[in-house]
Design a protein around this motif. Structure first.
Motif, PDB file in Angstrom:
ATOM      1  N   GLN A   1      15.394  -0.918  -2.048  1.00 54.18           N
ATOM      2  CA  GLN A   1      13.549  -0.479  -2.084  1.00 54.18           C
ATOM      3  C   GLN A   1      12.656   0.812  -1.646  1.00 54.18           C
ATOM      4  N   THR A   2      12.286   1.891  -1.646  1.00 55.95           N
ATOM      5  CA  THR A   2      11.673   2.525  -0.712  1.00 55.95           C
ATOM      6  C   THR A   2      10.100   2.584  -0.904  1.00 55.95           C
ATOM      7  N   VAL A   3       9.255   2.305   0.240  1.00 52.91           N
ATOM      8  CA  VAL A   3       8.105   2.527  -0.185  1.00 52.91           C
ATOM      9  C   VAL A   3       7.604   3.539   1.408  1.00 52.91           C
ATOM     10  N   VAL A   4       6.387   4.377   0.399  1.00 54.73           N
ATOM     11  CA  VAL A   4       6.388   5.885   1.567  1.00 54.73           C
ATOM     12  C   VAL A   4       4.911   5.482   1.163  1.00 54.73           C
ATOM     13  N   PHE A   5       3.983   5.754   1.923  1.00 56.16           N
ATOM     14  CA  PHE A   5       2.730   5.723   2.980  1.00 56.16           C
ATOM     15  C   PHE A   5       2.295   6.857   4.028  1.00 56.16           C
ATOM     16  N   SER A   6       2.038   8.226   3.473  1.00 53.52           N
ATOM     17  CA  SER A   6       1.226   8.971   4.432  1.00 53.52           C
ATOM     18  C   SER A   6       2.396   9.256   5.171  1.00 53.52           C
ATOM     19  N   ASP A   7       2.731   8.673   6.600  1.00 51.27           N
ATOM     20  CA  ASP A   7       3.823   8.811   7.695  1.00 51.27           C
ATOM     21  C   ASP A   7       4.846   8.061   8.141  1.00 51.27           C
ATOM     22  N   THR A   8       4.480   6.621   6.935  1.00 53.49           N
ATOM     23  CA  THR A   8       5.350   5.554   6.870  1.00 53.49           C
ATOM     24  C   THR A   8       5.898   6.037   5.557  1.00 53.49           C
ATOM     25  N   ILE A   9       7.557   4.834   6.267  1.00 52.55           N
ATOM     26  CA  ILE A   9       8.250   4.788   5.197  1.00 52.55           C
ATOM     27  C   ILE A   9       9.064   3.506   5.709  1.00 52.55           C
ATOM     28  N   LEU A  10       9.368   3.152   4.298  1.00 53.83           N
ATOM     29  CA  LEU A  10       9.557   1.680   4.857  1.00 53.83           C
ATOM     30  C   LEU A  10      11.089   1.104   3.496  1.00 53.83           C
ATOM     31  N   VAL A  11      11.995   0.784   4.060  1.00 56.86           N
ATOM     32  CA  VAL A  11      13.376   1.142   2.778  1.00 56.86           C
ATOM     33  C   VAL A  11      13.535  -0.114   3.673  1.00 56.86           C
ATOM     34  N   PHE A  12      14.044  -1.591   2.133  1.00 56.55           N
ATOM     35  CA  PHE A  12      14.179  -3.109   2.855  1.00 56.55           C
ATOM     36  C   PHE A  12      15.368  -3.628   2.096  1.00 56.55           C
ATOM     37  N   ASN A  13      16.258  -4.235   1.871  1.00 64.35           N
ATOM     38  CA  ASN A  13      16.453  -4.685   0.108  1.00 64.35           C
ATOM     39  C   ASN A  13      16.280  -5.347  -1.107  1.00 64.35           C
TER      40      ASN A  13
END
Length: 138
Positions: free
Chosen positions: A43-55
């Motif tokens: 799963q990917t979450v993008v907020f402004s200049d931040t990217i989170l990727v996790f299972n």
């Protein structure tokens, strides 16, 4: 629940926004075009200049997810470097929760808090791996 967790901060993003740079749209196009979005377990979450990727699930061993997070960061690094944009990323293993509610996505956890704080202390750019998962990197 513990997740393999990738936190990415796009460096110099504030300056690009303030200068109304055309690179901003290109950055999001690059992020949007990465293979990670096609992976069934991530799963990917993008907020402004931040990217989170996790299972999203824990169906596989941690090294499986970590391997794909490294591949994602590598692909992003190569594509962003073509437009002279770089990032600082940290992969860790930690508590993280994500859920889609009726109107918002909710995400929180120690993995996010810890990587957020660690990122500000790390000098340089590129991908860093938290020592808590050094055994997961094969």
């Amino acid at each position: 629940m513990d997740k393999a967790f990738l936190y990415i901060d796009i460096l110099g993003f504030e300056k690009l926004v303030r200068n109304n740079s055309e690179k901003i749209n290109r950055i999001f196009e690059i992020i949007d075009g990465l293979n990670v979005h096609n992976h069934f377990a991530l799963q990917t979450v993008v907020f402004s200049d931040t990217i989170l990727v996790f299972n999203k699930n824990n169906d596989y061993e941690n090294h499986y997810y970590v391997t794909y997070l490294i591949e994602y960061a590598q692909q992003l690094f190569y594509r962003l470097s073509l437009i002279n944009v770089y990032f600082k990323g940290i992969i860790t293993l930690g508590e993280f929760s994500f859920s889609r509610l009726s109107n918002i996505d909710a995400y929180y956890g120690l993995a996010l808090i810890d990587t957020y704080h660690d990122e500000s202390k790390v000098e340089g750019f590129g991908l860093f791996i938290n020592k808590n998962i050094s055994n997961e990197v094969v």
